[in-house]
Design a protein around this motif. Structure first.
Motif, PDB file in Angstrom:
ATOM      1  N   TYR A 142      44.028  35.460  33.023  1.00  0.00           N
ATOM      2  CA  TYR A 142      43.756  36.900  33.017  1.00  0.00           C
ATOM      3  C   TYR A 142      42.596  37.182  31.973  1.00  0.00           C
ATOM      4  O   TYR A 142      41.974  37.944  32.479  1.00  0.00           O
ATOM      5  N   LEU A 143      42.730  36.535  30.883  1.00  0.00           N
ATOM      6  CA  LEU A 143      41.535  36.720  29.899  1.00  0.00           C
ATOM      7  C   LEU A 143      40.359  36.334  30.556  1.00  0.00           C
ATOM      8  O   LEU A 143      39.170  36.964  30.505  1.00  0.00           O
ATOM      9  N   ILE A 144      40.181  35.245  31.429  1.00  0.00           N
ATOM     10  CA  ILE A 144      39.066  34.593  31.985  1.00  0.00           C
ATOM     11  C   ILE A 144      38.609  35.743  32.845  1.00  0.00           C
ATOM     12  O   ILE A 144      37.210  36.219  32.807  1.00  0.00           O
ATOM     13  N   LEU A 317      32.650  29.385  45.348  1.00  0.00           N
ATOM     14  CA  LEU A 317      32.457  29.640  44.048  1.00  0.00           C
ATOM     15  C   LEU A 317      31.174  29.505  43.681  1.00  0.00           C
ATOM     16  O   LEU A 317      30.498  30.419  42.884  1.00  0.00           O
ATOM     17  N   CYS A 318      30.453  28.458  44.219  1.00  0.00           N
ATOM     18  CA  CYS A 318      28.878  28.310  43.869  1.00  0.00           C
ATOM     19  C   CYS A 318      28.001  29.411  44.388  1.00  0.00           C
ATOM     20  O   CYS A 318      27.299  29.910  43.767  1.00  0.00           O
ATOM     21  N   LEU A 319      28.349  29.983  45.514  1.00  0.00           N
ATOM     22  CA  LEU A 319      27.536  31.023  45.859  1.00  0.00           C
ATOM     23  C   LEU A 319      27.719  32.577  44.993  1.00  0.00           C
ATOM     24  O   LEU A 319      26.985  33.305  44.991  1.00  0.00           O
ATOM     25  N   ASP A 320      29.027  32.490  44.254  1.00  0.00           N
ATOM     26  CA  ASP A 320      29.481  33.569  43.683  1.00  0.00           C
ATOM     27  C   ASP A 320      28.760  33.746  42.404  1.00  0.00           C
ATOM     28  O   ASP A 320      28.854  34.426  41.383  1.00  0.00           O
ATOM     29  N   ARG A 321      28.149  32.526  41.909  1.00  0.00           N
ATOM     30  CA  ARG A 321      27.270  32.476  40.709  1.00  0.00           C
ATOM     31  C   ARG A 321      28.119  32.603  39.469  1.00  0.00           C
ATOM     32  O   ARG A 321      28.226  33.443  38.486  1.00  0.00           O
ATOM     33  N   ALA A 330      35.887  22.880  38.116  1.00  0.00           N
ATOM     34  CA  ALA A 330      36.536  22.943  39.732  1.00  0.00           C
ATOM     35  C   ALA A 330      35.959  21.850  40.549  1.00  0.00           C
ATOM     36  O   ALA A 330      36.568  21.139  41.421  1.00  0.00           O
ATOM     37  N   GLY A 331      34.620  21.569  40.628  1.00  0.00           N
ATOM     38  CA  GLY A 331      34.162  20.562  41.420  1.00  0.00           C
ATOM     39  C   GLY A 331      34.450  19.095  40.866  1.00  0.00           C
ATOM     40  O   GLY A 331      34.651  18.337  42.090  1.00  0.00           O
ATOM     41  N   VAL A 332      34.845  18.685  39.818  1.00  0.00           N
ATOM     42  CA  VAL A 332      35.329  17.655  39.576  1.00  0.00           C
ATOM     43  C   VAL A 332      36.583  17.375  40.176  1.00  0.00           C
ATOM     44  O   VAL A 332      36.935  16.295  40.791  1.00  0.00           O
ATOM     45  N   LEU A 333      37.363  18.256  40.188  1.00  0.00           N
ATOM     46  CA  LEU A 333      38.858  18.201  40.587  1.00  0.00           C
ATOM     47  C   LEU A 333      38.643  18.039  42.210  1.00  0.00           C
ATOM     48  O   LEU A 333      39.492  17.127  42.715  1.00  0.00           O
ATOM     49  N   VAL A 334      37.763  18.760  42.744  1.00  0.00           N
ATOM     50  CA  VAL A 334      37.653  18.752  44.271  1.00  0.00           C
ATOM     51  C   VAL A 334      37.357  17.526  44.507  1.00  0.00           C
ATOM     52  O   VAL A 334      37.610  16.914  45.358  1.00  0.00           O
ATOM     53  N   PRO A 356      39.558  28.044  39.224  1.00  0.00           N
ATOM     54  CA  PRO A 356      38.115  28.786  39.491  1.00  0.00           C
ATOM     55  C   PRO A 356      37.796  29.082  40.896  1.00  0.00           C
ATOM     56  O   PRO A 356      37.464  29.888  41.510  1.00  0.00           O
ATOM     57  N   LEU A 357      38.707  27.985  41.756  1.00  0.00           N
ATOM     58  CA  LEU A 357      38.499  28.231  43.322  1.00  0.00           C
ATOM     59  C   LEU A 357      39.008  29.350  43.798  1.00  0.00           C
ATOM     60  O   LEU A 357      38.603  29.967  44.812  1.00  0.00           O
ATOM     61  N   LEU A 358      39.972  30.237  43.121  1.00  0.00           N
ATOM     62  CA  LEU A 358      40.352  31.454  43.505  1.00  0.00           C
ATOM     63  C   LEU A 358      39.519  32.583  42.994  1.00  0.00           C
ATOM     64  O   LEU A 358      40.170  33.879  43.405  1.00  0.00           O
ATOM     65  N   ILE A 359      38.572  32.512  42.247  1.00  0.00           N
ATOM     66  CA  ILE A 359      37.640  33.616  41.885  1.00  0.00           C
ATOM     67  C   ILE A 359      37.260  34.419  43.208  1.00  0.00           C
ATOM     68  O   ILE A 359      37.234  35.680  43.180  1.00  0.00           O
TER      69      ILE A 359
END
Length: 402
Positions: A142-144, A317-321, A330-334, A356-359
């Motif tokens: 929530y804070l993020i 997520l990458c396109l979302d800046r 997130a990229g390392v986990l994927v 972060p994938l849920l952003i």
């Protein structure tokens, strides 16, 4: 992709201690508006999931907390908590010698500490640690979300994390909730510029799961970017945080190596016995071939769908800046999910901490809430029902590895 100093449309109200004081990070802010409601929503969904699993165990004639506290890897963690390492060995059907050194130590340490201090069984202690960590992680989410995108998106982010199909595994005796809590707060510390806290939490995350080095990798990239941005003129705490971050993971890997007699390769040999290695996707290709030829019930096709969804969400997520530190984590986990071997049914669980994938979907849900709240509620409610039912099926009915 932007830097950790990305502007935020709805910043949190200014808060913190009087100038000159140095209180711990956890108490330097007031709870943002909307956080109690978001946490209550998270708790309600996950409590419903726990009750449904208990009910399913009762119907199946099992002890009420068997699926919560004694499923699959949970038994290994409980054994380590009670007896330490080097006491449990298992011969796999393929003839591999599997040892408890494959399991990282922070979670069983905390379970042992809780069991020692509190009047509870080891299984109850394991659940208390997992549930507490899940709540701490949800608050960090929530804070993020609040810091970057505002109250509505922050609430949507927490809600979506609560209703993921595999979110039931945040409330069983597994390490995902603990790793998620440490990762979330480490990355939040990076966004706040608290590098020493970020590095310390990243080191603890590295002691919680084999994938814990993803936090250290994200912090290292963020620190390097900050070095370039400031042309090398950075505070000492940045250097200290970046150096601290990988020590937990490296320390345990080298300890296992020393115990096996092969300092640098011993840990990876231990993991190979569990069919856990970085094989550049060869195992995933074999799984796809088998799935398309012979089918795979319910769990395996769902796992494939969730992994593919994770890949799509990473692209969004990458396109979302989004801030670079979140993208790298997130990229390392994927990447590890796609290129790591092991049971494909477990791969969605490995993506649970990749919040972060849920952003991108959280931002979309927040926009829908502002113009069509009834539609947003319908979507959220449907996801919650699917999550609760699938979670109970996954832990009680299905026989696939969690």
């Amino acid at each position: 992709m932007s830097t950790p100093s990305v502007p935020r449309p709805e910043p949190a109200p200014p808060s913190g201690p009087v100038r000159g004081t140095r209180l711990p990070l956890a108490v330097r802010h007031r709870m943002p508006e909307g956080a109690p409601a978001a946490l209550a929503l998270f708790a309600a969904v996950r409590l419903a999931g726990i009750l449904l699993v208990i009910t399913a165990d009762h119907v199946a004639g099992r002890p009420l907390t068997r699926s919560l506290a004694h499923s699959w890897d949970s038994r290994w963690y409980l054994h380590i908590a009670a007896h330490g390492y080097g006491r449990l060995i298992w011969i796999s059907p393929a003839g591999a010698l599997q040892t408890d050194w494959a399991f990282f130590p922070l979670y069983p340490w905390l379970v042992r500490a809780a069991h020692t201090v509190l009047p509870c069984t080891p299984g109850q202690a394991a659940l208390m640690v997992a549930w507490t960590a899940a709540g701490v992680a949800a608050y960090g989410l929530y804070l993020i979300g609040h810091r970057l995108y505002g109250r509505t998106t922050a609430t949507a982010l927490v809600a979506l994390w609560a209703v993921l199909p595999h979110s039931v595994e945040l409330t069983i005796a597994y390490t995902e909730s603990l790793f998620a809590a440490l990762a979330v707060w480490s990355l939040y510390s990076v966004l706040k510029g608290r590098w020493l806290w970020a590095g310390s939490l990243a080191a603890l995350a590295g002691l919680s799961r084999p994938t814990g080095f993803a936090v250290a990798a994200a912090l290292g990239v963020a620190a390097a970017l900050e070095l370039l941005r400031r042309r090398g003129r950075v505070p000492l705490t940045l250097w200290a945080g970046a150096l601290l971050a990988p020590l937990g993971w490296l320390g345990y890997v080298l300890w296992v190596g020393a115990r096996t007699g092969d300092l640098f390769r011993g840990y990876f040999t231990v993991q190979s016995a569990w069919d856990s290695r970085f094989d550049f996707g060869a195992g995933a290709v074999r799984f796809l071939r088998t799935l398309f030829r012979h089918g795979g019930g319910v769990v395996y096709p769902v796992a494939l769908m969730l992994v593919l969804t994770g890949v799509v969400l990473f692209g969004l997520l990458c396109l979302d800046r989004a801030p670079l530190v979140l993208v790298v984590f997130a990229g390392v986990l994927v990447l590890l999910v796609l290129c790591g071997s092991g049971s494909f049914s477990s791969k969605p669980r490995f993506l649970l901490p990749a919040f972060p994938l849920l952003i991108p979907p959280a931002r979309a849900l927040a926009r829908t809430w502002r113009v069509r709240p009834a539609q947003a509620l319908l979507v959220g409610g449907a996801l919650a029902v699917v999550s609760l039912l699938y979670g109970a099926y996954l832990t009680v009915v299905a026989h696939s590895p969690l």
